[in-house]
Design a protein around this motif. Sequence first.
Motif, PDB file in Angstrom:
ATOM      1  N   LEU A   1       0.858  -1.179   0.000  1.00  0.00           N
ATOM      2  CA  LEU A   1       0.000   0.000   0.000  1.00  0.00           C
ATOM      3  C   LEU A   1       0.894   1.228   0.000  1.00  0.00           C
ATOM      4  CD1 LEU A   1      -2.635   1.681   0.603  1.00  0.00           C
ATOM      5  CD2 LEU A   1      -2.231   1.148   3.024  1.00  0.00           C
ATOM      6  N   ASP A   2       0.760   2.061  -1.023  1.00  0.00           N
ATOM      7  CA  ASP A   2       1.403   3.374  -1.013  1.00  0.00           C
ATOM      8  C   ASP A   2       0.538   4.258  -0.118  1.00  0.00           C
ATOM      9  OD1 ASP A   2       1.909   6.163  -1.683  1.00  0.00           O
ATOM     10  OD2 ASP A   2       3.130   5.400  -3.321  1.00  0.00           O
ATOM     11  N   ILE A   3       1.035   4.570   1.063  1.00  0.00           N
ATOM     12  CA  ILE A   3       0.195   5.185   2.082  1.00  0.00           C
ATOM     13  C   ILE A   3      -0.295   6.566   1.659  1.00  0.00           C
ATOM     14  CG2 ILE A   3       0.167   6.036   4.459  1.00  0.00           C
ATOM     15  CD1 ILE A   3       2.065   3.702   5.148  1.00  0.00           C
ATOM     16  N   ALA A   4       0.570   7.398   1.127  1.00  0.00           N
ATOM     17  CA  ALA A   4       0.159   8.751   0.743  1.00  0.00           C
ATOM     18  C   ALA A   4      -0.812   8.739  -0.423  1.00  0.00           C
ATOM     19  CB  ALA A   4       1.389   9.594   0.406  1.00  0.00           C
ATOM     20  N   ALA A   5      -0.555   7.883  -1.414  1.00  0.00           N
ATOM     21  CA  ALA A   5      -1.401   7.845  -2.603  1.00  0.00           C
ATOM     22  C   ALA A   5      -2.648   6.998  -2.406  1.00  0.00           C
ATOM     23  CB  ALA A   5      -0.603   7.303  -3.789  1.00  0.00           C
ATOM     24  N   GLY A   6      -2.618   6.075  -1.433  1.00  0.00           N
ATOM     25  CA  GLY A   6      -3.756   5.195  -1.215  1.00  0.00           C
ATOM     26  C   GLY A   6      -3.936   4.143  -2.291  1.00  0.00           C
ATOM     27  N   THR A   7      -2.847   3.778  -2.952  1.00  0.00           N
ATOM     28  CA  THR A   7      -2.931   2.818  -4.053  1.00  0.00           C
ATOM     29  C   THR A   7      -2.328   1.478  -3.666  1.00  0.00           C
ATOM     30  OG1 THR A   7      -0.856   3.716  -4.952  1.00  0.00           O
ATOM     31  CG2 THR A   7      -2.925   4.576  -5.854  1.00  0.00           C
ATOM     32  N   MET A   8      -2.780   0.442  -4.364  1.00  0.00           N
ATOM     33  CA  MET A   8      -2.312  -0.927  -4.159  1.00  0.00           C
ATOM     34  C   MET A   8      -1.373  -1.310  -5.295  1.00  0.00           C
ATOM     35  SD  MET A   8      -2.420  -3.729  -2.393  1.00  0.00           S
ATOM     36  CE  MET A   8      -3.850  -3.414  -1.335  1.00  0.00           C
ATOM     37  N   ASN A   9      -0.304  -2.007  -4.952  1.00  0.00           N
ATOM     38  CA  ASN A   9       0.680  -2.387  -5.963  1.00  0.00           C
ATOM     39  C   ASN A   9       1.215  -3.784  -5.679  1.00  0.00           C
ATOM     40  OD1 ASN A   9       1.352   0.394  -7.455  1.00  0.00           O
ATOM     41  ND2 ASN A   9       1.154   0.800  -5.261  1.00  0.00           N
ATOM     42  N   ALA A  10       1.488  -4.540  -6.721  1.00  0.00           N
ATOM     43  CA  ALA A  10       2.148  -5.839  -6.589  1.00  0.00           C
ATOM     44  C   ALA A  10       3.647  -5.625  -6.450  1.00  0.00           C
ATOM     45  CB  ALA A  10       1.859  -6.696  -7.809  1.00  0.00           C
ATOM     46  N   PHE A  11       4.305  -6.533  -5.718  1.00  0.00           N
ATOM     47  CA  PHE A  11       5.744  -6.410  -5.520  1.00  0.00           C
ATOM     48  C   PHE A  11       6.483  -7.703  -5.841  1.00  0.00           C
ATOM     49  CE2 PHE A  11       9.519  -6.498  -2.685  1.00  0.00           C
ATOM     50  CZ  PHE A  11      10.206  -5.423  -3.248  1.00  0.00           C
ATOM     51  N   ALA A  12       5.964  -8.837  -5.377  1.00  0.00           N
ATOM     52  CA  ALA A  12       6.641 -10.117  -5.614  1.00  0.00           C
ATOM     53  C   ALA A  12       5.597 -11.200  -5.792  1.00  0.00           C
ATOM     54  CB  ALA A  12       7.557 -10.466  -4.447  1.00  0.00           C
ATOM     55  N   GLY A  13       5.889 -12.133  -6.693  1.00  0.00           N
ATOM     56  CA  GLY A  13       4.979 -13.228  -6.957  1.00  0.00           C
ATOM     57  C   GLY A  13       4.084 -12.942  -8.145  1.00  0.00           C
ATOM     58  N   THR A  14       3.594 -14.014  -8.734  1.00  0.00           N
ATOM     59  CA  THR A  14       2.766 -13.891  -9.942  1.00  0.00           C
ATOM     60  C   THR A  14       1.292 -14.163  -9.682  1.00  0.00           C
ATOM     61  OG1 THR A  14       3.023 -16.243 -10.511  1.00  0.00           O
ATOM     62  CG2 THR A  14       4.716 -14.708 -11.327  1.00  0.00           C
ATOM     63  N   GLY A  15       0.966 -14.631  -8.482  1.00  0.00           N
ATOM     64  CA  GLY A  15      -0.398 -15.034  -8.198  1.00  0.00           C
ATOM     65  C   GLY A  15      -0.622 -16.516  -8.357  1.00  0.00           C
ATOM     66  N   VAL A  16       0.417 -17.236  -8.777  1.00  0.00           N
ATOM     67  CA  VAL A  16       0.361 -18.686  -8.928  1.00  0.00           C
ATOM     68  C   VAL A  16       1.377 -19.305  -7.975  1.00  0.00           C
ATOM     69  CG1 VAL A  16       0.683 -20.625 -10.509  1.00  0.00           C
ATOM     70  CG2 VAL A  16      -0.364 -18.501 -11.327  1.00  0.00           C
ATOM     71  N   ALA A  17       0.966 -20.327  -7.226  1.00  0.00           N
ATOM     72  CA  ALA A  17       1.869 -20.957  -6.271  1.00  0.00           C
ATOM     73  C   ALA A  17       3.015 -21.656  -6.987  1.00  0.00           C
ATOM     74  CB  ALA A  17       1.111 -21.961  -5.416  1.00  0.00           C
ATOM     75  N   GLY A  18       4.233 -21.503  -6.429  1.00  0.00           N
ATOM     76  CA  GLY A  18       5.406 -22.153  -6.986  1.00  0.00           C
ATOM     77  C   GLY A  18       6.631 -21.787  -6.196  1.00  0.00           C
ATOM     78  N   ALA A  19       7.785 -22.212  -6.672  1.00  0.00           N
ATOM     79  CA  ALA A  19       9.044 -21.961  -5.971  1.00  0.00           C
ATOM     80  C   ALA A  19      10.139 -21.585  -6.963  1.00  0.00           C
ATOM     81  CB  ALA A  19       9.459 -23.185  -5.164  1.00  0.00           C
ATOM     82  N   SER A  20       9.792 -20.734  -7.911  1.00  0.00           N
ATOM     83  CA  SER A  20      10.731 -20.420  -8.982  1.00  0.00           C
ATOM     84  C   SER A  20      11.182 -18.967  -8.920  1.00  0.00           C
ATOM     85  CB  SER A  20      10.064 -20.671 -10.338  1.00  0.00           C
ATOM     86  OG  SER A  20       9.004 -19.748 -10.541  1.00  0.00           O
ATOM     87  N   GLY A  21      12.210 -18.655  -9.732  1.00  0.00           N
ATOM     88  CA  GLY A  21      12.558 -17.265  -9.980  1.00  0.00           C
ATOM     89  C   GLY A  21      13.799 -16.745  -9.336  1.00  0.00           C
ATOM     90  N   ASP A  22      14.493 -17.552  -8.534  1.00  0.00           N
ATOM     91  CA  ASP A  22      15.692 -17.043  -7.880  1.00  0.00           C
ATOM     92  C   ASP A  22      16.687 -16.510  -8.909  1.00  0.00           C
ATOM     93  OD1 ASP A  22      14.755 -17.573  -5.391  1.00  0.00           O
ATOM     94  OD2 ASP A  22      16.156 -19.192  -4.923  1.00  0.00           O
TER      95      ASP A  22
END
Length: 372
Positions: free
Chosen positions: A256-277
Amino acid sequence: MLTFVSLLSLLACTGEPEETVCTEAPGNICTWAGTGVAGLGGEGTPALETNLYLPIDMSWGPDGDAYLLDWNNHRIRRVTPDGGVVTIAGTGELGDGPVGPAVDTRFNHPSNLAWDSQGRMLIAAWHNSRVMRIDMSTGILEFVAGDGTRSFAGDGGDPAVAKLDLPSGVVVDSRDQIYISDQANQRIRCIDTTNVIDTVAGNGTPGYAGDGGAATDAELHASVGQAAAPANRMALSPDGARLYFTDTGNHVVRFLDIAAGTMNAFAGTGVAGASGDGGPAATATLSGPTDLAFGPDGELFVADTGNSCVRRIDPDGVISTAVGVCGQLGYEGDGGAAEDALLNQPYGVELDADGNLYVSDTYNQVVRVVYR
């Protein structure tokens, strides 16, 4: 260099536990508290001789001492400067209060701790559907938010009569505003400086939507039933401008960007897994991340609970595995490199003032430390 004996139970051919010498060296992992056996530990015993029962998180208090959430024992325990463990809140019996001396109260799975500017302890009392507070100078506990009913109500009003549903996390900012992860309500709520509670993220509908838009229109996803586990815990960025949280059911970290009140993704794709290192955190996969904490160099550590490992996201957004072997669970590795160790569904991560990383290795019934 400190050397001590860990109680990690590596079975020898005889079936007897072996003692593992654990050395405090950079990158090494050692068991720090707990015996590896679930139980109701006694008072004043050394941390490595104290039974815990699903330790889910810990916090360093302003006094410099460590406080453990002995989750399935319904207690909050303090590790004293001499290494002993004492109970500071909770009788070990399940219940809902009362207010008064914290050692006499009864919790129903306290799940997260935070501290305000007065040095008071804030508690996300999960199945109590309350946020509670302890005045550490008097040992007195009081209710802060939630009336104990599992429901949703009260935005725009007094937090004491609001309704929460499985508050799993609590964070306090520099102005003493209290952020609450209201897990089963699929929201993050905030008690502001005027003591008014309001939703700041989530619209109450479970799902995954809203990145790039208003945080209060976004959908979050955490489990809600009686068999649910604590989820969606939070951490403020070092500058206080962003509130990061694990969106556990969506297998992502968002902010959550507190000042702007917006939501943002940071890590992960929304699919469970253990990849990407080794690549961008945004294109990596996680599995049921539960907790997160910032390190001294601005890196973000994530308890990747479903993968039984801890991931590290550096300030450039590159992800790696910091502790454990993602996708493998077990209890191995004390005295060696943290990335070669095995964990069993860690639910909590925390760092001390020196940058040492503490992992609540929940289903191994211990807290472990990775030395910086």
